[in-house]
Design a protein around this motif. Structure first.
Motif, PDB file in Angstrom:
ATOM      1  N   UNK B 386     -10.078 -23.928  -8.771  1.00 42.81           N
ATOM      2  CA  UNK B 386      -9.798 -22.844 -10.249  1.00 42.81           C
ATOM      3  C   UNK B 386      -8.825 -22.314 -10.233  1.00 42.81           C
ATOM      4  N   UNK B 387      -9.539 -21.014  -9.289  1.00 40.49           N
ATOM      5  CA  UNK B 387      -8.148 -19.893  -9.441  1.00 40.49           C
ATOM      6  C   UNK B 387      -6.939 -19.818  -9.482  1.00 40.49           C
ATOM      7  N   UNK B 388      -6.396 -20.767  -8.246  1.00 39.30           N
ATOM      8  CA  UNK B 388      -4.732 -20.699  -8.133  1.00 39.30           C
ATOM      9  C   UNK B 388      -4.090 -22.074  -9.504  1.00 39.30           C
ATOM     10  N   UNK B 389      -5.170 -23.163  -9.793  1.00 35.86           N
ATOM     11  CA  UNK B 389      -5.701 -24.114 -11.010  1.00 35.86           C
ATOM     12  C   UNK B 389      -5.082 -23.174 -12.132  1.00 35.86           C
ATOM     13  N   UNK B 390      -5.960 -21.751 -12.348  1.00 31.72           N
ATOM     14  CA  UNK B 390      -5.829 -21.621 -13.700  1.00 31.72           C
ATOM     15  C   UNK B 390      -4.177 -20.683 -13.955  1.00 31.72           C
ATOM     16  N   UNK B 391      -3.476 -20.334 -12.552  1.00 28.29           N
ATOM     17  CA  UNK B 391      -2.143 -19.373 -12.671  1.00 28.29           C
ATOM     18  C   UNK B 391      -0.874 -20.095 -12.296  1.00 28.29           C
ATOM     19  N   UNK B 392      -1.652 -21.585 -11.999  1.00 28.64           N
ATOM     20  CA  UNK B 392      -0.441 -22.868 -11.684  1.00 28.64           C
ATOM     21  C   UNK B 392      -0.447 -23.382 -13.313  1.00 28.64           C
ATOM     22  N   UNK B 393      -1.298 -23.471 -13.633  1.00 30.30           N
ATOM     23  CA  UNK B 393      -0.901 -23.501 -15.438  1.00 30.30           C
ATOM     24  C   UNK B 393      -0.117 -22.483 -16.131  1.00 30.30           C
ATOM     25  N   UNK B 394      -0.497 -21.568 -16.068  1.00 32.00           N
ATOM     26  CA  UNK B 394       0.611 -20.319 -16.563  1.00 32.00           C
ATOM     27  C   UNK B 394       2.235 -20.924 -15.936  1.00 32.00           C
ATOM     28  N   UNK B 395       2.314 -20.967 -14.177  1.00 33.47           N
ATOM     29  CA  UNK B 395       3.238 -21.331 -14.361  1.00 33.47           C
ATOM     30  C   UNK B 395       4.422 -22.454 -14.654  1.00 33.47           C
ATOM     31  N   UNK B 396       3.885 -23.451 -14.717  1.00 31.93           N
ATOM     32  CA  UNK B 396       4.467 -24.521 -14.755  1.00 31.93           C
ATOM     33  C   UNK B 396       4.653 -24.958 -16.251  1.00 31.93           C
ATOM     34  N   UNK B 397       3.921 -24.043 -17.608  1.00 31.84           N
ATOM     35  CA  UNK B 397       4.038 -23.846 -18.636  1.00 31.84           C
ATOM     36  C   UNK B 397       5.100 -23.506 -19.196  1.00 31.84           C
ATOM     37  N   UNK B 398       5.498 -22.563 -18.162  1.00 39.51           N
ATOM     38  CA  UNK B 398       6.437 -21.457 -18.334  1.00 39.51           C
ATOM     39  C   UNK B 398       8.083 -22.673 -17.409  1.00 39.51           C
ATOM     40  N   UNK B 399       7.724 -23.041 -16.925  1.00 42.19           N
ATOM     41  CA  UNK B 399       8.781 -24.055 -16.108  1.00 42.19           C
ATOM     42  C   UNK B 399       9.195 -25.287 -17.038  1.00 42.19           C
ATOM     43  N   UNK B 400       8.058 -25.469 -17.768  1.00 43.05           N
ATOM     44  CA  UNK B 400       8.340 -26.159 -18.938  1.00 43.05           C
ATOM     45  C   UNK B 400       9.476 -26.265 -19.997  1.00 43.05           C
ATOM     46  N   UNK B 401       9.913 -25.149 -19.940  1.00 38.44           N
ATOM     47  CA  UNK B 401      10.615 -24.047 -20.753  1.00 38.44           C
ATOM     48  C   UNK B 401      12.025 -23.397 -20.508  1.00 38.44           C
ATOM     49  N   UNK B 402      11.326 -22.933 -19.287  1.00 34.93           N
ATOM     50  CA  UNK B 402      13.176 -22.381 -18.503  1.00 34.93           C
ATOM     51  C   UNK B 402      13.721 -23.135 -17.904  1.00 34.93           C
ATOM     52  N   UNK B 403      13.077 -24.349 -16.928  1.00 29.10           N
ATOM     53  CA  UNK B 403      13.175 -24.790 -15.975  1.00 29.10           C
ATOM     54  C   UNK B 403      14.382 -24.090 -14.737  1.00 29.10           C
TER      55      UNK B 403
END
Lengths: 273, 431, 290
Positions: B386-403
């Protein structure tokens, strides 16, 4: 003439602002009357084709226990908060205690803490008192969490009261509690009302403690029920919006009820000299 | 004014009295079964109610106290559970997932093994071996899964596909092809819908590219932190594939919840949706017709990916016998069938035949589960912590914007290090 | 008099008990911030500044801090200023106060669960209310992502909070304005003062206590605005709308790292104390003790 123009323009501006303010509410109402299929279309401005008043029935059925619980809990807790808070506010501002200012700040700082992080000690606290899943327990916790804010607001209002008022009362042989009840409260009624509104809203709209400290629906407040209406792996926005309309009735009634005292309080205010 | 004060004092006494009554009631050790879950409305509620009915028949004297904990698929549940458990007030059972999601409770000593219940029901033999891997910790099992949600479904608008003559994709490349074709023919539609108001769905696409780029073994290694994120070429390729999809994804996904994103297939703003099988129930409820308006295909077609909802046994449960009977009941085909038919998932046990399901998708899901290789999805399935997942979500939603693939890879590597992902997942490999 | 002081002290006893309880829990919280509590089991192993160091090393923390500062700067002043101006205008109009008060106060009657969703719908770029209205007026809304874009998301949320809390500022100022002696205003008007002068040179300076309440309450709200962030964006996209209280919740419960969550809450407390105490001392001297 200029004044007329000014009044006209401000009247218009204020009306437009009021209409804008109601736009999200309009979306709420239209959604509450739609079918799930219509909501899925996500056209929030559109009116429902066939108003589904049954949504309100369903929502109400799910919410009624919560409404009863919230009424008991929120009203009592708010009353206690304001009572305790205003007494404390009076004590801190009217008696020239040396420790008044530091104590006041201790109280102010505590109002800034988001309570979620102390969820665990709160649960342990209530458990040791044996008050989990009871009205008294929830009311106690809400009072503990909100009385500091009530103290802060009422205290600040009390600071504005001219000391002559109190001096005159003391000369008349008026004891502090009597002064509080007969003079201070009526004079600062607008301040107390504002504090009441804010505290009531905080307590009524609270969600996390309402779930964490209860087991089953017996004493659960209405907000957890409202959150449940939408569902987790389904999405019943229409029922939830109907529920939102229903749950907002109680605060609105409180606002209207308090509004009357607001005016009468102002009449009693020291503004008349 | 007087009246107000009087009212207040009366209220106060009334409340104190009620409070005392409340205390009195709480002292009675009633014959109850206390359970926390988050199936709070509509179909999902009916499903758990069906289980309650079955349970009540088996245990007529028991009062079922359900505690629905609404709030974003489990987020609130954890806060509530944590405070209850830490205060020494465990419920009799609660809704949990598996893998790392459950491990935290076990590490904290909050759960009790139910090896005997599994043995009694011969449970291990009746389920896909993947479940055993993600539910067994140090040789013991602590819960029973009630359902199996498949999450590697691609739902698509059948009318558009028929119109453009697109074959339902079954691999990543076919998916990308389909995206391109749709974009060319209908530039106003987003080929792929997505909703990231609840950020977790961004990890579903992440799982998909990992699975389709490296295969199931690589997928498991990647999600348990066993690869060198910074330098692994397959991982980079997977992230590049994710980036390749982004231009075809609905641009305003950050404002949509999962259901609003799914509904884009109905409003005509999107053509495909990568989501778990619970969206089927949603589509049915908004008037979409299976095999007419929409259909579904699995990517990759030879893997079953998904997660299960489980009921663990808390240590020190107030009514342990009632709790154990609930868990025992959940191993039976009868309970599994009753729950899953209404819920929209499939039974986790293989001895319920696929043809009990009214729709072709679940029939296929049940069939695939008993025959194909299966993996757990990353977040809900507890492959990642869950800890990694929490950070992964943030990274991926950022990634979806800046690619930015490099930045994302770097951030993921750092997050894995910071949360000790590999170490935390080592239990998975020690079986 | 002594007896009266004694009674006065008695009035303080309930609140002293209450903040005693509160501070006991805060002390628990402070302890937790210095432990190795990662995972679900209460772990009281001393960890020194471990949690704080890890917290400050996360770039995410600094984004959160920046977001909190943005809220502080952009939410408080516009809300109470608009509240004041609106209160003045409504008082001046002389009619419709009761209904206007209810209209602006109504958003406060709504739970954040609902407000967050409503404003997500308002800001929905494809068919949301705002973009639909703009489209009707002929604007091209294809680039207007509102809360879908990290750059604009946080400002959109501040607007949503503004919508919710303006009513409160309005009510406070409505009450306070009525307390101004009419003669003061009359005299100014006879001297030919414009509305601007009357409002800002005469009335506003005398509403010090109301402004103090408003700003303090709004500041408390910005520190606590957890709920709106949670429902509207979960702090996304990325972490562009995340604020410290939400970070605290995510660290404590999502990441199951209560040590860091507690550390964040300590930061929040220190941040608030550093902000509130100097401000209140200044405001008290300037506005109330006159």
């Amino acid at each position: 003439m200029k004044e007329r123009y000014f009044l006209l323009i401000t009247g218009l501006l204020v009306s437009i602002l009021a209409v804008i303010w109601m736009v999200p509410i309009y979306a709420l109402v239209t959604t509450s009357l739609k079918t799930q299929e219509e909501v899925a279309l996500q056209k929030y401005l559109d009116l429902p084709r066939n108003p589904q008043f049954s949504n309100f029935g369903k929502a109400f059925n799910a919410l009624k226990i919560g409404l009863r619980n919230s009424l008991v809990i929120s009203l009592s807790a708010t009353f206690l908060c304001i009572f305790v808070g205003s007494l404390a506010g009076y004590a801190l501002t009217g008696f020239n205690f040396r420790f008044a200012t530091p104590l006041f700040f201790l109280i102010v700082v505590v109002t800034f803490l988001p309570y979620h992080v102390i969820l665990i000690p709160i649960t342990q606290f209530l458990k040791t008192l044996g008050l989990l899943n009871s009205y008294a327990g929830l009311i106690l916790i809400y009072v503990v969490l909100n009385a500091p804010m009530a103290t802060l607001i009422t205290g600040t209002f009390f600071m504005k009261i001219p000391p002559e008022l109190e001096e005159a009362a003391i000369l008349d042989g008026c004891k502090p509690f009597r002064y509080y009840l007969r003079i201070l409260v009526p004079v600062s009624l607008p301040g107390l009302i504002s504090a009441t509104i804010l505290v009531f809203i905080q307590i009524y709209n609270e969600f996390l403690l309402g779930i964490a400290l209860t087991r089953g629906p017996d004493v659960k407040p209405v907000m957890p029920f409202l959150a449940e209406l939408k569902g987790t792996q389904i999405a019943q926005w229409h029922i939830q919006m109907a529920g939102a309309a229903i749950t907002s009735v109680i605060p609105v009634l409180v606002f209207i009820f308090l509004g009357r005292y607001f005016i009468s309080g102002l009449m009693a205010g020291y503004g008349k000299g | 004014m007087r009246k107000f004060v009087n009212l207040g004092i009366t209220l106060l006494f009334g409340v104190l009295f009620l409070g005392l009554v409340g205390i009195a009631l709480a002292q009675e050790k009633e014959n109850e079964f206390i359970i926390f879950h988050y199936w709070t409305a509509g179909g999902e509620k009916e499903a758990i109610d069906a289980l309650f009915e079955l349970y009540q028949k088996r245990n007529p004297g028991v009062k079922i106290v359900e505690n629905p904990v609404a709030g974003g698929g489990g987020e609130t549940m954890l806060a509530v559970l944590m405070s209850n458990l830490a205060a020494g007030m465990p419920p009799d059972s609660f809704q949990d997932h598996q893998g790392n999601q459950q491990k935290d409770y076990i590490d904290a000593g909050y759960l009790e093994p139910v090896d005997d219940i599994w043995a009694e029901a011969n449970f291990e033999a009746r389920i896909n071996p993947m479940w055993v891997k993600t539910l067994k910790f140090g040789g013991h099992v602590y819960s029973v899964p009630i359902n199996a949600h498949r999450t590697n479904w691609l739902w698509y608008n059948k009318k558009i596909f028929d119109e453009l003559g697109i074959k339902p994709p079954e691999t990543y490349d076919e998916l990308l092809e389909a995206c391109k074709k749709i974009k060319e023919a209908k530039p106003d539609i987003s080929p792929l819908a997505l909703g990231t108001r609840e950020k977790v769905w961004s990890t579903y696409l992440y799982d998909m590219v990992l699975l389709t780029t490296g295969g199931p073994d690589f997928y498991e290694q990647a999600n348990t932190g066993k690869i060198d994120f910074r330098n692994d070429p397959t991982f980079r390729k997977a992230m590049e594939r994710y980036a390749a999809l982004i231009p075809y994804i609905y641009p305003w996904h950050a404002t949509k919840s999962w259901d609003e994103a799914g509904a884009l297939l109905k409003t005509g703003e999107a053509a495909m949706y990568w989501m778990g099988d619970w969206v089927l129930g949603y589509y049915l409820s908004i008037g979409m017709q299976p095999e007419v308006d929409f259909s579904a295909t699995a990517i990759p077609k030879d893997i079953w990916m998904g997660h299960a909802d489980t009921f663990p046994l808390p240590k020190g449960a107030p009514h342990p016998n009632n709790a154990r009977d609930w868990i025992r009941m959940c191993t039976t085909p009868e309970a599994q069938k009753a729950f899953n038919l209404i819920k929209g998932s499939v039974t986790i046990v293989n001895d319920v035949p696929p043809d009990v399901y009214p729709d072709p998708y679940r029939q296929r899901s049940a069939h695939d589960l008993r025959t194909l290789r299966a993996v757990c999805d990353g977040f809900h399935g507890g492959m990642i912590t869950p800890a990694f997942g929490s950070e992964l979500m943030d990274i991926l939603t950022r990634f979806l914007v800046d690619q930015d693939v490099d930045a994302a890879i770097q951030a993921i590597a750092e997050a894995a290090e910071r949360t000790n992902l590999a170490e935390a997942c080592s239990w998975f490999w020690e079986q | 008099m002594r007896y009266y002081k004694f009674q006065g002290f008695a009035f303080l006893i309930p609140i002293l008990v209450i903040i005693g309880i509160f501070y006991a829990m805060i002390i628990w919280d402070v302890f937790a911030a210095f432990t190795h509590w990662q995972g679900l089991q209460p772990t009281w192993r001393f960890a020194g500044l471990y949690n704080f160091l890890r917290l400050f090393q996360m770039s995410r923390f600094w984004v959160n801090l920046r977001n909190n500062l943005l809220w502080l700067l952009l939410f408080i002043a516009p809300t109470f200023l608009t509240g004041f101006v609106l209160a003045y205008l409504i008082t001046n109009l002389g009619r419709g106060e009761a209904i206007l008060r209810q209209i602006f106060l109504f958003p406060m009657a709504l739970s954040f669960i609902i407000t967050g969703v409503l404003w997500a719908w308002m800001y929905d770029p494809s068919s949301g209310v705002i973009n639909s209205v703009l489209k009707a007026f002929g604007f091209n809304t294809s680039k207007l992502g509102w809360i879908a874009l990290p750059k604009t998301a946080i400002y959109c949320m501040i607007v949503a909070a503004f919508w919710q809390y303006l009513g409160f500022a309005l009510v406070i100022y409505l009450g306070a304005i009525k307390g101004i002696p009419y003669e003061m205003v009359e005299a100014a008007k006879v001297d030919g003062a414009s509305h601007w002068t009357v409002a800002f040179r005469i009335i506003f300076p005398n509403l010090g206590h109301a402004t103090l309440i408003c700003t303090t309450m709004l500041a408390i709200t910005t520190v606590k605005v957890f709920d709106l962030v949670w429902v509207m964006t979960r702090g996304g996209p990325g972490v562009s709308t995340e604020i410290l209280p939400y970070l605290m919740y995510r660290l404590a419960f999502d990441s199951r790292d209560l040590g860091m969550g507690a550390a964040t809450s300590i930061v929040i407390l220190l941040f608030s104390a550093a902000m509130v105490i100097p401000y209140s001392l200044w405001a008290l001297n300037k506005w109330v003790r006159t």
